[in-house]
Motif scaffolding. Structure first.
Motif, PDB file in Angstrom:
ATOM      1  N   ILE A  64       0.890   8.946  -5.841  1.00  0.00           N
ATOM      2  CA  ILE A  64       1.689   9.431  -4.710  1.00  0.00           C
ATOM      3  C   ILE A  64       1.295   8.723  -3.416  1.00  0.00           C
ATOM      4  N   VAL A  65      -0.011   8.595  -3.189  1.00  0.00           N
ATOM      5  CA  VAL A  65      -0.483   7.952  -1.958  1.00  0.00           C
ATOM      6  C   VAL A  65      -0.084   6.483  -1.921  1.00  0.00           C
ATOM      7  N   VAL A  66      -0.245   5.774  -3.038  1.00  0.00           N
ATOM      8  CA  VAL A  66       0.120   4.356  -3.083  1.00  0.00           C
ATOM      9  C   VAL A  66       1.617   4.180  -2.889  1.00  0.00           C
ATOM     10  N   MET A  67       2.406   5.004  -3.566  1.00  0.00           N
ATOM     11  CA  MET A  67       3.856   4.909  -3.439  1.00  0.00           C
ATOM     12  C   MET A  67       4.314   5.183  -2.013  1.00  0.00           C
ATOM     13  N   GLU A  68       3.692   6.178  -1.388  1.00  0.00           N
ATOM     14  CA  GLU A  68       4.073   6.507  -0.015  1.00  0.00           C
ATOM     15  C   GLU A  68       3.689   5.394   0.952  1.00  0.00           C
ATOM     16  N   TYR A  73       5.239   1.378   4.737  1.00  0.00           N
ATOM     17  CA  TYR A  73       4.922   0.119   5.421  1.00  0.00           C
ATOM     18  C   TYR A  73       5.730  -1.074   4.921  1.00  0.00           C
ATOM     19  N   ALA A  74       6.202  -1.038   3.685  1.00  0.00           N
ATOM     20  CA  ALA A  74       6.990  -2.158   3.178  1.00  0.00           C
ATOM     21  C   ALA A  74       8.489  -1.956   3.411  1.00  0.00           C
ATOM     22  N   PHE A  75       8.944  -0.700   3.319  1.00  0.00           N
ATOM     23  CA  PHE A  75      10.381  -0.437   3.430  1.00  0.00           C
ATOM     24  C   PHE A  75      10.750   0.444   4.615  1.00  0.00           C
ATOM     25  N   ASN A  76       9.742   0.871   5.385  1.00  0.00           N
ATOM     26  CA  ASN A  76       9.976   1.734   6.548  1.00  0.00           C
ATOM     27  C   ASN A  76      10.841   2.946   6.173  1.00  0.00           C
ATOM     28  N   ASN A  77      10.530   3.540   5.027  1.00  0.00           N
ATOM     29  CA  ASN A  77      11.332   4.654   4.516  1.00  0.00           C
ATOM     30  C   ASN A  77      10.417   5.728   3.908  1.00  0.00           C
ATOM     31  N   PRO A  78       9.609   6.393   4.743  1.00  0.00           N
ATOM     32  CA  PRO A  78       8.678   7.388   4.209  1.00  0.00           C
ATOM     33  C   PRO A  78       9.415   8.591   3.623  1.00  0.00           C
ATOM     34  N   SER A  79       8.793   9.234   2.649  1.00  0.00           N
ATOM     35  CA  SER A  79       9.387  10.426   2.046  1.00  0.00           C
ATOM     36  C   SER A  79       9.040  11.653   2.883  1.00  0.00           C
TER      37      SER A  79
END
Length: 203
Positions: A64-68, A73-79
């Motif tokens: 979860i932490v890695v995906m977030e 930071y890569a897609f500027n699209n936090p959950s």
């Protein structure tokens, strides 16, 4: 070369006096007769089992932490849910793992004097503190936690740290569950200490 490095690391770890020998600790204590020996073995195996299950939750937490981090930071699209899930998983692992930690003697002990005492004296001190502090404290911890979790369930309490607003009662239920698991493991530790006190031999 990698295999040799792994072997060298394992030898170094086994020689480290600060690291407990978990396999040795999993064996039944030899000076405990039946039926007490069977009770200790069942409780300790139960602690091993749920400790193993909790270890898999660590992988879920890391995922979860890695995906977030990638989303943020890569897609500027936090959950909206990763923050709540991460602290709830961390808290659950930390709290519910306390019973397994007790089973392997992993809790902090001020052993400035304790380590120099005889096995019988160590067991006697353990018994006194288990009876006078451990079980009474955990009973009140369980009761207060159960009351809070029940209240949270009745009002359908939700977290307010994020827009996701997950229900909170399962997370609050971790508190009484932790107290219950610690008390169950405490029974095993008291039996071990009692027979260590009687025999004068270290468990």
């Amino acid at each position: 070369m990698a295999a040799e490095d792994d072997d060298a690391l394992l030898r170094a770890l086994k020689q480290d006096e600060d690291l407990p020998d978990l396999e040795q600790m999993r064996k039944a204590v030899p000076n405990i007769p039946d039926p007490w020996r069977g009770i200790v073995m069942k409780i300790d195996r139960f602690a091993d089992l749920y400790g193993h299950v909790l270890s898999w939750l660590v992988l879920a937490l890391v995922a979860i932490v890695v995906m977030e981090a990638i989303r943020r930071y890569a897609f500027n699209n936090p959950s909206i849910w990763a923050y709540d899930l991460s602290y709830m998983l961390y808290g659950t692992i930390f709290m519910l793992g306390a019973g397994t930690t007790l089973r392997f003697g992993g809790h902090i002990r001020t052993d400035l004097f304790f380590k120099d005492w005889s096995p019988r004296t160590q067991a006697g001190v353990d018994l006194v503190f288990y009876v006078l502090l451990f079980f009474p404290g955990l009973f009140f911890f369980f009761w207060a936690g159960f009351d809070k979790a029940l209240s949270s369930f009745m009002i359908t309490e939700r977290a307010s740290a994020s827009f996701w607003r997950p229900i909170l009662w399962p997370y609050r239920a971790v508190i009484p569950a932790t107290a219950l698991l610690l008390m169950i493991q405490g029974v095993s530790e008291v039996i071990k200490a009692a027979f260590q006190f009687r025999s004068g031999e270290s468990a």
